[in-house]
Design a protein around this motif. Structure first.
Motif, PDB file in Angstrom:
ATOM      1  N   ASN A  15       0.813  -1.355   0.095  1.00 33.93           N
ATOM      2  CA  ASN A  15      -0.089  -0.035   0.035  1.00 33.93           C
ATOM      3  C   ASN A  15       0.633   1.441   0.073  1.00 33.93           C
ATOM      4  OD1 ASN A  15      -2.345   1.378  -0.058  1.00 33.93           O
ATOM      5  ND2 ASN A  15      -2.867   1.194   2.144  1.00 33.93           N
ATOM      6  N   ALA A  16       1.883   1.266   0.709  1.00 41.27           N
ATOM      7  CA  ALA A  16       2.713   2.495   0.825  1.00 41.27           C
ATOM      8  C   ALA A  16       3.569   2.626  -0.560  1.00 41.27           C
ATOM      9  CB  ALA A  16       3.714   2.085   1.922  1.00 41.27           C
ATOM     10  N   ASN A  17       3.936   1.291  -1.148  1.00 42.93           N
ATOM     11  CA  ASN A  17       4.594   1.587  -2.508  1.00 42.93           C
ATOM     12  C   ASN A  17       3.466   2.192  -3.606  1.00 42.93           C
ATOM     13  OD1 ASN A  17       7.049   0.615  -1.782  1.00 42.93           O
ATOM     14  ND2 ASN A  17       6.415  -1.589  -2.197  1.00 42.93           N
ATOM     15  N   ALA A  18       2.433   1.703  -3.577  1.00 43.25           N
ATOM     16  CA  ALA A  18       1.190   2.296  -4.452  1.00 43.25           C
ATOM     17  C   ALA A  18       1.063   3.825  -4.057  1.00 43.25           C
ATOM     18  CB  ALA A  18      -0.134   1.449  -4.264  1.00 43.25           C
ATOM     19  N   ASN A  19       1.140   4.171  -2.864  1.00 43.88           N
ATOM     20  CA  ASN A  19       0.832   5.590  -2.779  1.00 43.88           C
ATOM     21  C   ASN A  19       2.213   6.320  -3.126  1.00 43.88           C
ATOM     22  OD1 ASN A  19      -1.533   5.483  -1.573  1.00 43.88           O
ATOM     23  ND2 ASN A  19      -0.790   5.432   0.457  1.00 43.88           N
ATOM     24  N   ALA A  20       3.452   5.900  -2.953  1.00 43.31           N
ATOM     25  CA  ALA A  20       4.755   6.531  -3.453  1.00 43.31           C
ATOM     26  C   ALA A  20       4.736   6.475  -4.921  1.00 43.31           C
ATOM     27  CB  ALA A  20       5.903   5.624  -2.932  1.00 43.31           C
ATOM     28  N   ASN A  21       4.032   5.422  -5.687  1.00 44.84           N
ATOM     29  CA  ASN A  21       4.031   5.419  -7.287  1.00 44.84           C
ATOM     30  C   ASN A  21       3.081   6.314  -7.602  1.00 44.84           C
ATOM     31  OD1 ASN A  21       4.521   4.544  -9.676  1.00 44.84           O
ATOM     32  ND2 ASN A  21       3.040   2.665  -9.843  1.00 44.84           N
ATOM     33  N   VAL A  22       1.859   6.715  -6.899  1.00 46.39           N
ATOM     34  CA  VAL A  22       1.157   7.705  -7.232  1.00 46.39           C
ATOM     35  C   VAL A  22       1.695   9.072  -7.130  1.00 46.39           C
ATOM     36  CG1 VAL A  22      -1.105   8.833  -6.458  1.00 46.39           C
ATOM     37  CG2 VAL A  22      -1.215   6.391  -7.030  1.00 46.39           C
ATOM     38  N   GLY A  23       2.437   9.201  -6.072  1.00 44.86           N
ATOM     39  CA  GLY A  23       3.218  10.606  -5.883  1.00 44.86           C
ATOM     40  C   GLY A  23       4.140  10.712  -7.053  1.00 44.86           C
ATOM     41  N   GLN A  24       4.994   9.666  -7.449  1.00 50.98           N
ATOM     42  CA  GLN A  24       5.607   9.805  -8.646  1.00 50.98           C
ATOM     43  C   GLN A  24       4.928  10.377  -9.876  1.00 50.98           C
ATOM     44  OE1 GLN A  24       7.776   6.237  -8.579  1.00 50.98           O
ATOM     45  NE2 GLN A  24       9.825   7.009  -7.444  1.00 50.98           N
ATOM     46  N   LYS A  25       3.896   9.848  -9.914  1.00 49.01           N
ATOM     47  CA  LYS A  25       3.258  10.235 -11.375  1.00 49.01           C
ATOM     48  C   LYS A  25       2.840  11.577 -11.115  1.00 49.01           C
ATOM     49  CE  LYS A  25       3.205   6.482 -13.574  1.00 49.01           C
ATOM     50  NZ  LYS A  25       3.816   6.385 -14.807  1.00 49.01           N
ATOM     51  N   ASN A 143      -4.837  20.840 -23.344  1.00 51.21           N
ATOM     52  CA  ASN A 143      -4.064  19.895 -23.073  1.00 51.21           C
ATOM     53  C   ASN A 143      -3.695  19.845 -21.404  1.00 51.21           C
ATOM     54  OD1 ASN A 143      -4.051  18.497 -25.193  1.00 51.21           O
ATOM     55  ND2 ASN A 143      -2.007  19.364 -26.169  1.00 51.21           N
ATOM     56  N   ILE A 144      -3.505  21.223 -21.153  1.00 48.14           N
ATOM     57  CA  ILE A 144      -3.231  21.687 -19.596  1.00 48.14           C
ATOM     58  C   ILE A 144      -4.303  21.321 -19.014  1.00 48.14           C
ATOM     59  CG2 ILE A 144      -2.903  23.459 -18.197  1.00 48.14           C
ATOM     60  CD1 ILE A 144      -1.064  24.894 -20.311  1.00 48.14           C
ATOM     61  N   ARG A 145      -5.508  21.476 -19.439  1.00 48.50           N
ATOM     62  CA  ARG A 145      -6.757  21.497 -18.542  1.00 48.50           C
ATOM     63  C   ARG A 145      -6.873  19.610 -18.478  1.00 48.50           C
ATOM     64  NH1 ARG A 145     -10.069  23.986 -15.642  1.00 48.50           N
ATOM     65  NH2 ARG A 145     -10.273  25.832 -17.351  1.00 48.50           N
ATOM     66  N   MET A 146      -6.477  18.951 -19.535  1.00 50.64           N
ATOM     67  CA  MET A 146      -6.829  17.599 -19.467  1.00 50.64           C
ATOM     68  C   MET A 146      -5.679  16.826 -18.694  1.00 50.64           C
ATOM     69  SD  MET A 146      -6.535  15.031 -22.660  1.00 50.64           S
ATOM     70  CE  MET A 146      -4.847  15.186 -22.814  1.00 50.64           C
ATOM     71  N   VAL A 147      -4.510  17.339 -18.434  1.00 56.51           N
ATOM     72  CA  VAL A 147      -3.618  16.855 -17.505  1.00 56.51           C
ATOM     73  C   VAL A 147      -3.893  17.118 -15.953  1.00 56.51           C
ATOM     74  CG1 VAL A 147      -1.070  16.933 -17.101  1.00 56.51           C
ATOM     75  CG2 VAL A 147      -1.832  16.725 -19.455  1.00 56.51           C
ATOM     76  N   LEU A 148      -4.425  18.252 -15.886  1.00 53.26           N
ATOM     77  CA  LEU A 148      -4.876  18.792 -14.564  1.00 53.26           C
ATOM     78  C   LEU A 148      -6.162  17.896 -14.236  1.00 53.26           C
ATOM     79  CD1 LEU A 148      -4.759  22.762 -14.547  1.00 53.26           C
ATOM     80  CD2 LEU A 148      -3.129  21.030 -13.280  1.00 53.26           C
ATOM     81  N   GLU A 149      -6.966  17.483 -15.024  1.00 49.35           N
ATOM     82  CA  GLU A 149      -8.194  16.704 -14.841  1.00 49.35           C
ATOM     83  C   GLU A 149      -7.643  15.374 -14.207  1.00 49.35           C
ATOM     84  OE1 GLU A 149     -11.376  17.416 -14.091  1.00 49.35           O
ATOM     85  OE2 GLU A 149     -11.139  19.454 -14.919  1.00 49.35           O
ATOM     86  N   GLY A 150      -6.545  14.903 -15.058  1.00 49.39           N
ATOM     87  CA  GLY A 150      -5.749  13.412 -14.904  1.00 49.39           C
ATOM     88  C   GLY A 150      -5.359  13.516 -13.601  1.00 49.39           C
ATOM     89  N   LEU A 151      -4.600  14.643 -13.135  1.00 53.66           N
ATOM     90  CA  LEU A 151      -4.106  14.656 -11.784  1.00 53.66           C
ATOM     91  C   LEU A 151      -4.967  14.685 -10.626  1.00 53.66           C
ATOM     92  CD1 LEU A 151      -1.390  17.300 -12.269  1.00 53.66           C
ATOM     93  CD2 LEU A 151      -0.995  15.031 -11.623  1.00 53.66           C
ATOM     94  N   ARG A 152      -6.193  15.400 -10.943  1.00 50.06           N
ATOM     95  CA  ARG A 152      -7.208  15.330 -10.013  1.00 50.06           C
ATOM     96  C   ARG A 152      -7.620  13.719  -9.523  1.00 50.06           C
ATOM     97  NH1 ARG A 152      -9.091  20.011 -12.386  1.00 50.06           N
ATOM     98  NH2 ARG A 152      -8.732  21.707 -11.295  1.00 50.06           N
ATOM     99  N   GLU A 153      -8.010  13.287 -10.834  1.00 46.82           N
ATOM    100  CA  GLU A 153      -8.547  11.731 -10.721  1.00 46.82           C
ATOM    101  C   GLU A 153      -7.406  10.962 -10.088  1.00 46.82           C
ATOM    102  OE1 GLU A 153      -9.640   8.581 -14.173  1.00 46.82           O
ATOM    103  OE2 GLU A 153     -10.445  10.781 -14.376  1.00 46.82           O
ATOM    104  N   LEU A 154      -6.268  11.133 -10.307  1.00 40.51           N
ATOM    105  CA  LEU A 154      -5.069  10.216  -9.902  1.00 40.51           C
ATOM    106  C   LEU A 154      -5.329  10.562  -8.515  1.00 40.51           C
ATOM    107  CD1 LEU A 154      -2.766   8.442 -10.924  1.00 40.51           C
ATOM    108  CD2 LEU A 154      -1.436  10.371 -10.918  1.00 40.51           C
ATOM    109  N   GLN A 155      -5.224  11.644  -7.914  1.00 43.27           N
ATOM    110  CA  GLN A 155      -5.152  12.006  -6.412  1.00 43.27           C
ATOM    111  C   GLN A 155      -6.447  11.893  -5.722  1.00 43.27           C
ATOM    112  OE1 GLN A 155      -3.538  16.146  -6.962  1.00 43.27           O
ATOM    113  NE2 GLN A 155      -1.588  15.426  -6.247  1.00 43.27           N
TER     114      GLN A 155
END
Length: 169
Positions: A15-25, A143-155
């Motif tokens: 679980n900690a590795n998954a959170n770290a991986n998300v943080g790196q992304k 593209n900026i808006r799309m990446v920001l939306e992806g970040l929101r979803e990822l987080q």
């Protein structure tokens, strides 16, 4: 009969590795936005501003030529900028022919009618170029808006209300 629910949980270390991986992304996406997309957007907008400046100079020349035609006088007195805002008075004996900057540092001698036709073609060409640059900037903003939306979803963040959203540039 009692319902059993099965839950799958990762061991603590995974679980900690998954959170770290998300943080790196998240960091990678943020760097992509700041170092690539915003820089590209800035370049496109600066280029568009330069083209607008050229259009303005051509339209100013067009107005000057039309004023010369209306005055009908061949002789012209004007101030010439020598650089660093140093001006001298100049007298032009025959203003029926002028030199027009056609690009890449080249000037062509033209009469007033030829210059007006050239200016008309050049400004329409430059206007089409600014429209393309505006479309390019809109794509980069999307593209900026799309990446920001992806970040929101990822987080796992919720969407911002429309009233809090603002334009990127």
């Amino acid at each position: 009969m009692e319902e059993e629910t099965l839950t799958m949980s990762l061991p603590g270390n995974a679980n900690a590795n998954a959170n770290a991986n998300v943080g790196q992304k998240v960091v990678q996406y943020e760097n992509f936005i700041n170092e690539v997309l915003k820089r590209d957007l800035q370049k496109v907008l600066e280029q568009r501003d330069l083209v607008y400046e050229k259009i303005s100079q051509y339209l100013q020349l067009k107005n000057t030529i039309q004023s010369l035609q209306e005055a009908g006088s061949q002789q012209l007195k004007t101030d010439v900028d020598l650089g660093c805002n140093f001006y001298v008075q100049a007298e032009v004996e025959d203003s029926s022919r002028i030199f027009v900057a056609v690009g890449y540092g080249f000037f062509v001698e033209m009469n007033h009618d030829e210059a007006l036709r050239f200016i008309e073609k050049k400004t329409s060409q430059l206007t089409a170029f600014t429209e393309q640059l505006t479309k390019d900037s809109a794509k980069i903003k999307a593209n900026i808006r799309m990446v920001l939306e992806g970040l929101r979803e990822l987080q796992g963040l919720t969407d911002l209300p429309d009233s809090r959203r603002r334009d990127i540039f």
